[in-house]
Design a protein around this motif. Structure first.
Motif, PDB file in Angstrom:
ATOM      1  N   PRO A 219      31.972 -26.354  -2.748  1.00  0.00           N
ATOM      2  CA  PRO A 219      32.768 -26.498  -1.519  1.00  0.00           C
ATOM      3  C   PRO A 219      34.186 -25.985  -1.644  1.00  0.00           C
ATOM      4  N   ASP A 220      34.650 -25.693  -2.880  1.00  0.00           N
ATOM      5  CA  ASP A 220      36.030 -25.233  -3.067  1.00  0.00           C
ATOM      6  C   ASP A 220      36.132 -23.713  -3.074  1.00  0.00           C
ATOM      7  N   VAL A 221      35.081 -23.008  -2.644  1.00  0.00           N
ATOM      8  CA  VAL A 221      35.115 -21.552  -2.540  1.00  0.00           C
ATOM      9  C   VAL A 221      35.014 -21.195  -1.060  1.00  0.00           C
ATOM     10  N   PRO A 222      36.158 -21.049  -0.365  1.00  0.00           N
ATOM     11  CA  PRO A 222      36.114 -20.879   1.100  1.00  0.00           C
ATOM     12  C   PRO A 222      35.292 -19.681   1.552  1.00  0.00           C
ATOM     13  N   MET A 223      35.361 -18.570   0.834  1.00  0.00           N
ATOM     14  CA  MET A 223      34.625 -17.384   1.255  1.00  0.00           C
ATOM     15  C   MET A 223      33.126 -17.587   1.162  1.00  0.00           C
ATOM     16  N   ALA A 224      32.697 -18.471   0.253  1.00  0.00           N
ATOM     17  CA  ALA A 224      31.275 -18.792   0.169  1.00  0.00           C
ATOM     18  C   ALA A 224      30.905 -19.867   1.188  1.00  0.00           C
ATOM     19  N   ARG A 225      31.794 -20.824   1.390  1.00  0.00           N
ATOM     20  CA  ARG A 225      31.499 -21.936   2.302  1.00  0.00           C
ATOM     21  C   ARG A 225      31.259 -21.451   3.733  1.00  0.00           C
ATOM     22  N   ARG A 226      31.964 -20.400   4.164  1.00  0.00           N
ATOM     23  CA  ARG A 226      31.875 -19.966   5.559  1.00  0.00           C
ATOM     24  C   ARG A 226      30.486 -19.475   5.929  1.00  0.00           C
ATOM     25  N   GLU A 227      29.710 -18.984   4.957  1.00  0.00           N
ATOM     26  CA  GLU A 227      28.411 -18.405   5.282  1.00  0.00           C
ATOM     27  C   GLU A 227      27.420 -19.460   5.773  1.00  0.00           C
ATOM     28  N   TYR A 228      27.638 -20.714   5.443  1.00  0.00           N
ATOM     29  CA  TYR A 228      26.732 -21.765   5.906  1.00  0.00           C
ATOM     30  C   TYR A 228      26.905 -22.001   7.404  1.00  0.00           C
ATOM     31  N   ALA A 229      28.131 -22.201   7.828  1.00  0.00           N
ATOM     32  CA  ALA A 229      28.372 -22.403   9.256  1.00  0.00           C
ATOM     33  C   ALA A 229      27.971 -21.171  10.057  1.00  0.00           C
ATOM     34  N   ALA A 230      28.216 -19.987   9.479  1.00  0.00           N
ATOM     35  CA  ALA A 230      27.915 -18.746  10.198  1.00  0.00           C
ATOM     36  C   ALA A 230      26.418 -18.552  10.412  1.00  0.00           C
ATOM     37  N   HIS A 231      25.597 -19.172   9.569  1.00  0.00           N
ATOM     38  CA  HIS A 231      24.146 -19.011   9.679  1.00  0.00           C
ATOM     39  C   HIS A 231      23.440 -20.300  10.089  1.00  0.00           C
ATOM     40  N   GLY A 232      24.212 -21.283  10.533  1.00  0.00           N
ATOM     41  CA  GLY A 232      23.610 -22.520  11.006  1.00  0.00           C
ATOM     42  C   GLY A 232      22.959 -23.340   9.921  1.00  0.00           C
ATOM     43  N   LEU A 233      23.484 -23.235   8.686  1.00  0.00           N
ATOM     44  CA  LEU A 233      22.912 -23.949   7.549  1.00  0.00           C
ATOM     45  C   LEU A 233      23.759 -25.174   7.222  1.00  0.00           C
ATOM     46  N   PRO A 234      23.138 -26.312   6.941  1.00  0.00           N
ATOM     47  CA  PRO A 234      23.918 -27.506   6.588  1.00  0.00           C
ATOM     48  C   PRO A 234      24.528 -27.365   5.211  1.00  0.00           C
ATOM     49  N   PHE A 235      25.673 -28.002   5.010  1.00  0.00           N
ATOM     50  CA  PHE A 235      26.319 -27.993   3.702  1.00  0.00           C
ATOM     51  C   PHE A 235      26.550 -29.449   3.301  1.00  0.00           C
ATOM     52  N   HIS A 236      25.585 -29.975   2.534  1.00  0.00           N
ATOM     53  CA  HIS A 236      25.663 -31.382   2.133  1.00  0.00           C
ATOM     54  C   HIS A 236      26.560 -31.536   0.909  1.00  0.00           C
ATOM     55  N   ASP A 237      26.875 -32.788   0.579  1.00  0.00           N
ATOM     56  CA  ASP A 237      27.738 -33.020  -0.570  1.00  0.00           C
ATOM     57  C   ASP A 237      27.012 -32.672  -1.867  1.00  0.00           C
ATOM     58  N   ALA A 238      27.771 -32.638  -2.962  1.00  0.00           N
ATOM     59  CA  ALA A 238      27.237 -32.163  -4.233  1.00  0.00           C
ATOM     60  C   ALA A 238      26.092 -33.035  -4.735  1.00  0.00           C
ATOM     61  N   ALA A 239      26.207 -34.341  -4.567  1.00  0.00           N
ATOM     62  CA  ALA A 239      25.156 -35.231  -5.064  1.00  0.00           C
ATOM     63  C   ALA A 239      23.830 -34.933  -4.383  1.00  0.00           C
ATOM     64  N   GLN A 240      23.860 -34.744  -3.070  1.00  0.00           N
ATOM     65  CA  GLN A 240      22.629 -34.428  -2.356  1.00  0.00           C
ATOM     66  C   GLN A 240      22.108 -33.051  -2.748  1.00  0.00           C
ATOM     67  N   ALA A 241      23.015 -32.102  -2.929  1.00  0.00           N
ATOM     68  CA  ALA A 241      22.592 -30.751  -3.295  1.00  0.00           C
ATOM     69  C   ALA A 241      21.876 -30.741  -4.640  1.00  0.00           C
ATOM     70  N   VAL A 242      22.374 -31.496  -5.612  1.00  0.00           N
ATOM     71  CA  VAL A 242      21.750 -31.525  -6.936  1.00  0.00           C
ATOM     72  C   VAL A 242      20.414 -32.257  -6.886  1.00  0.00           C
ATOM     73  N   ALA A 243      20.347 -33.355  -6.147  1.00  0.00           N
ATOM     74  CA  ALA A 243      19.069 -34.072  -6.019  1.00  0.00           C
ATOM     75  C   ALA A 243      18.030 -33.203  -5.322  1.00  0.00           C
ATOM     76  N   SER A 244      18.460 -32.456  -4.315  1.00  0.00           N
ATOM     77  CA  SER A 244      17.561 -31.532  -3.627  1.00  0.00           C
ATOM     78  C   SER A 244      17.076 -30.440  -4.571  1.00  0.00           C
ATOM     79  N   LEU A 245      17.955 -29.960  -5.453  1.00  0.00           N
ATOM     80  CA  LEU A 245      17.578 -28.940  -6.424  1.00  0.00           C
ATOM     81  C   LEU A 245      16.488 -29.442  -7.356  1.00  0.00           C
ATOM     82  N   ALA A 246      16.616 -30.661  -7.837  1.00  0.00           N
ATOM     83  CA  ALA A 246      15.603 -31.215  -8.739  1.00  0.00           C
ATOM     84  C   ALA A 246      14.247 -31.282  -8.047  1.00  0.00           C
TER      85      ALA A 246
END
Length: 306
Positions: free
Chosen positions: A117-144
């Motif tokens: 979330p601390d990389v603004p140029m990467a973060r913008r692509e989620y909103a631009a494509h209608g993709l949710p950006f969950h917090d880190a804990a959820q992202a890692v659990a989803s990865l597993a």
């Protein structure tokens, strides 16, 4: 620290598919494919530029990877690394199986939790494509969960249901299976401890995404401990290091960094290239960096690593 062993370093290239044309990327990958010192090649997984013109071109990674797989013969290939936030894991498993078929079994399946979330140029692509950006804990659990789903889709011969906290599937099945059995190697990228726990549980290889060699060695030692905690031999997880030399870096400095990474236990080396790509860019990389490092390793081209 464990006793030193001898491992053969494997060198590859990375070409971010942004601010560059398909024809230029294809030229570089074909050149790499013809040079046996280069064993693997990588793209990254972003939907918009991370640098340069914010409205400039960025080619979609998996689509491009399949095209390059069809135009090469030898290189192992993959994305460093796929964002698990972009595609449902069952769809991603299908895409990856298709690329493995197209490539004749050369896919390396790179995946990670997704952009920080601390990389603004990467973060913008989620909103631009209608993709949710969950917090880190959820992202890692989803990865597993995603790693479990992908493995099962590649290996199970009957449809199955999956009821996880973040993903639910009914009648999941993947056909055709990947050419590689039981599936392409899974390389997980990331440096935070929660992600390293997923690496210890699911990965065949781990990629350190940037940072210094000292930071990579410290994180690698942390991964060793996490593997030991679950009874896994840390040597089962290959260590991968990415280096993007600045355009004005001298080859000697790059060679020193590569040698330090190898001595630190990283025997999978990815050398990033900066667009625009001059003619014979990979040949020069081999002559200036790869061959001198391999030659210094002596007969058999192995380098002692801890």
């Amino acid at each position: 620290m464990s006793a030193p062993t001898a491992r053969r370093p494997a060198f590859g290239i990375m070409t971010p598919p942004s601010q560059v044309s398909y024809d230029d990327l294809l030229r570089v990958w074909r050149e790499a494919d013809a040079l046996p010192q280069i064993e693997h090649a990588w793209l990254y997984d972003h939907l918009m530029p991370l640098g340069g013109d914010p409205l400039g071109p960025t080619l979609e990674g998996w689509t491009l990877l399949s095209a390059l797989a069809a135009q090469t013969e030898r290189l192992r290939l993959g994305l460093l690394v796929t964002s698990n936030r972009f595609r449902p894991p069952a769809v991603l498993a299908k895409i990856a199986a298709t690329v493995d078929v197209v490539s004749g079994g050369r896919l390396e399946f790179g995946i990670g939790a997704g952009s920080r979330p601390d990389v603004p140029m990467a973060r913008r692509e989620y909103a631009a494509h209608g993709l949710p950006f969950h917090d880190a804990a959820q992202a890692v659990a989803s990865l597993a969960e995603a790693c479990t789903i992908v493995r099962r889709l590649w290996t199970e011969t009957e449809p199955f249901d999956f009821a996880g906290e973040h993903h639910r599937l009914t009648g999941a099945f993947c056909s055709p299976k990947p050419v590689q059995r039981p599936g392409p190697p899974i390389m997980i990228g990331g440096r935070a401890t929660p992600t390293l726990r997923v690496v210890a549980e699911h990965a065949d290889a781990w990629n350190m995404p940037g940072g210094t060699v000292a930071e990579a060695v410290e994180r690698s030692a942390r991964l060793d401990r996490l593997c030991a905690d679950i009874g896994r031999d840390p040597a089962e997880v290959r260590r991968s290091f990415v280096l993007f030399p600045a355009p004005d870096d001298r080859p000697a400095g790059t060679r020193d960094t590569v040698r330090a990474a190898i001595e630190g236990g990283f025997d999978h080396i990815v050398l990033g290239l900066h667009a625009p790509y001059p003619d014979a860019v990979v040949r020069r990389l081999v002559d200036d960096v790869v061959e001198p490092v391999l030659s210094a390793a002596g007969p058999g081209r192995v380098v002692p690593v801890p």
